[in-house]
Structure formats: C-alpha cells, structure tokens
Design a protein around this motif. Structure first.
Motif, PDB file in Angstrom:
ATOM      1  N   ILE A 111       0.851  -1.194   0.000  1.00  0.00           N
ATOM      2  CA  ILE A 111       0.000   0.000   0.000  1.00  0.00           C
ATOM      3  C   ILE A 111       0.885   1.243   0.000  1.00  0.00           C
ATOM      4  CG2 ILE A 111      -1.967  -1.110   1.114  1.00  0.00           C
ATOM      5  CD1 ILE A 111      -1.101   0.207   3.760  1.00  0.00           C
ATOM      6  N   SER A 112       0.302   2.345  -0.411  1.00  0.00           N
ATOM      7  CA  SER A 112       1.106   3.567  -0.549  1.00  0.00           C
ATOM      8  C   SER A 112       0.252   4.795  -0.297  1.00  0.00           C
ATOM      9  CB  SER A 112       1.691   3.633  -1.961  1.00  0.00           C
ATOM     10  OG  SER A 112       0.635   3.657  -2.914  1.00  0.00           O
ATOM     11  N   SER A 113       0.957   5.888  -0.092  1.00  0.00           N
ATOM     12  CA  SER A 113       0.282   7.171   0.060  1.00  0.00           C
ATOM     13  C   SER A 113       1.247   8.256  -0.391  1.00  0.00           C
ATOM     14  CB  SER A 113      -0.140   7.362   1.515  1.00  0.00           C
ATOM     15  OG  SER A 113      -0.936   8.512   1.639  1.00  0.00           O
ATOM     16  N   THR A 114       0.809   9.489  -0.355  1.00  0.00           N
ATOM     17  CA  THR A 114       1.680  10.608  -0.708  1.00  0.00           C
ATOM     18  C   THR A 114       2.364  11.096   0.556  1.00  0.00           C
ATOM     19  OG1 THR A 114       0.190  11.203  -2.496  1.00  0.00           O
ATOM     20  CG2 THR A 114       1.731  12.900  -1.760  1.00  0.00           C
ATOM     21  N   LYS A 115       3.686  11.198   0.517  1.00  0.00           N
ATOM     22  CA  LYS A 115       4.409  11.618   1.721  1.00  0.00           C
ATOM     23  C   LYS A 115       5.588  12.493   1.336  1.00  0.00           C
ATOM     24  CE  LYS A 115       6.952   9.704   5.665  1.00  0.00           C
ATOM     25  NZ  LYS A 115       6.321   9.778   6.940  1.00  0.00           N
ATOM     26  N   ASN A 116       5.716  13.583   2.078  1.00  0.00           N
ATOM     27  CA  ASN A 116       6.851  14.500   1.897  1.00  0.00           C
ATOM     28  C   ASN A 116       7.098  14.845   0.428  1.00  0.00           C
ATOM     29  OD1 ASN A 116       7.159  14.317   4.651  1.00  0.00           O
ATOM     30  ND2 ASN A 116       8.763  12.747   4.541  1.00  0.00           N
ATOM     31  N   GLY A 117       6.026  15.116  -0.273  1.00  0.00           N
ATOM     32  CA  GLY A 117       6.162  15.519  -1.660  1.00  0.00           C
ATOM     33  C   GLY A 117       6.380  14.366  -2.626  1.00  0.00           C
TER      34      GLY A 117
END
Ligand code: ZN
Ligand code: ZN
Length: 218
Positions: free
Chosen positions: A125-131
């Motif tokens: 799974i993934s997400s948006t992080k630190n740009g």
C-alpha cells in the motif's frame, strides 16, 4: 526501500484533533456539530468503540484471528468481518499497489457512529508523503477518525506477527487522536521511512494515559 505508515494529515484534521483534545481533557464529551463526523465519532467512541477488522483480498485467516484476539485485549470489542476484495478504485497501476488513502476513505464512509474500521492486507500500500507522490507504507490512519489500514507486505518475516500487531495498534492509536510520539520505544513513534518496530516496546506513559482515557485497557 523501507517506508512506513504515514499519518493522514491535513490542516483540517489537525484543527479537529485540537478540538477533540480540548474536549477530552475537560471531560466534556458532547459531540460538536461543527466538528464534522471525525470528531463526532472519535468522541462518541471514547468509551465503547467497536473495532471492525476487515481482511482485504486473500488475507490469512489465522493472522486475522490472531490480531483480533490481541486487539480485543487492548481496545475492547473487535469484530472480524468476512473478507472483501481490494477495491479496484484504490489500485495504483504505475507502482502495482493500492492507495492507502483511498482504502481508508472508503472504509470511513461505511463506518457508523461508534465504529472504527481496520483494514488488513498482505498487498503493498502507498500514500503521498513529503512531496513523494506514491510512497510505500505499512499503515495509514485518520487522526482522529473511523478508519485505518495495515499491510504486512513490508514487515520482516522473522517477526511478522509482532510487527503486524505494533503497526495495527499504532494506526488505531491515530484513530483515537494520538499523534506521533518522540519516545523511541513507544508504539506511537514515527518511523521516518524505516521500520523501527524492533525498538518499540510499549506505549510510553503519556500515550498510555491518553489511550486509557479513551477506554483502552493498558
Ligand atoms: Zn503514524
Ligand atoms: Zn508515546
């Protein structure tokens, strides 16, 4: 590349958290109409929330049952739901994995007052992080809010069960409003892109007292 559970944050949620903390500290449990559903749920659930454990895809039944038992000892009522396919709408084709923010959003929409969903999956799974547009993580949860998700994909095999529990309890901690904690051995620490669950031993005194105030047995 190891990455980590990511706090789902926005200015709106930070504002809601502050409101929830103030109300919790003063003992005024009345829900705030202006606060929206997340605050409402977090406060209503502060004494008796039902955790709905939802296996996504072909998740191991014994692993789900084991997690149910361990969470039940800490968070109260935990209901194991029948497994469901991972929603195609959360699929992120460029990296061949599922968007965690989409998964928790879809579970949050189904949650009724007093319920919190924890989705579990063995897929990445993934997400948006630190740009970074798509960053692989171990878990994601609203802070506060009625849903979180945990993936076993990035856990070490030798201590997978233990790490799975730690990530799950961390994400559930977010759902009742806990932020990341600076104590290195605390379950609520921020992994900062690594997997530090081996160093995590327990909730620190500060986090523990906040969780006990939410009805957790610690
Ligand atoms: Zn976190
Ligand atoms: Zn802590």
């Amino acid at each position: 590349m190891h990455s980590y559970r990511l706090l789902y944050h926005s200015l709106a949620f930070v504002a809601l958290l502050l409101l929830a903390s103030v109300l919790a500290c003063t003992g005024k449990g009345a829900s705030s109409k202006a606060g929206g559903r997340d605050v409402h749920d977090a406060q209503k659930g502060s004494v008796s929330r039902t955790v709905l454990l939802l296996p996504l895809g072909t998740f191991s039944k014994p692993d789900a049952l084991r997690l149910q038992q361990r969470l039940q000892a800490v968070c109260g009522s935990v209901r194991l739901l029948p497994s469901e396919p991972l929603p195609r709408s959360a699929w992120y084709a460029p990296r061949q994995r599922f968007r965690a923010d989409s998964l928790i959003h879809q579970m949050a929409r189904r949650a009724r007052p007093g319920e919190v969903y924890i989705g579990v999956t063995d897929r990445d799974i993934s997400s948006t992080k630190n740009g970074i547009a798509d960053w692989g993580i171990m878990g994601l949860g609203y802070r506060p809010g009625p849903a979180c998700v945990v993936s076993t994909f990035r856990l070490h095999n030798r201590s997978r069960q233990e790490e799975f529990f730690k990530v799950a309890i961390h994400e559930l901690g977010h759902t009742v409003g806990l932020p990341h904690c600076p104590v290195r051995t605390c379950f609520m620490r921020d992994a900062e892109g690594r997997n530090p669950t081996g160093e995590e031993k327990e909730f620190c005194a500060g986090c523990r007292s906040r969780l006990i105030a939410q009805g957790w047995r610690l």
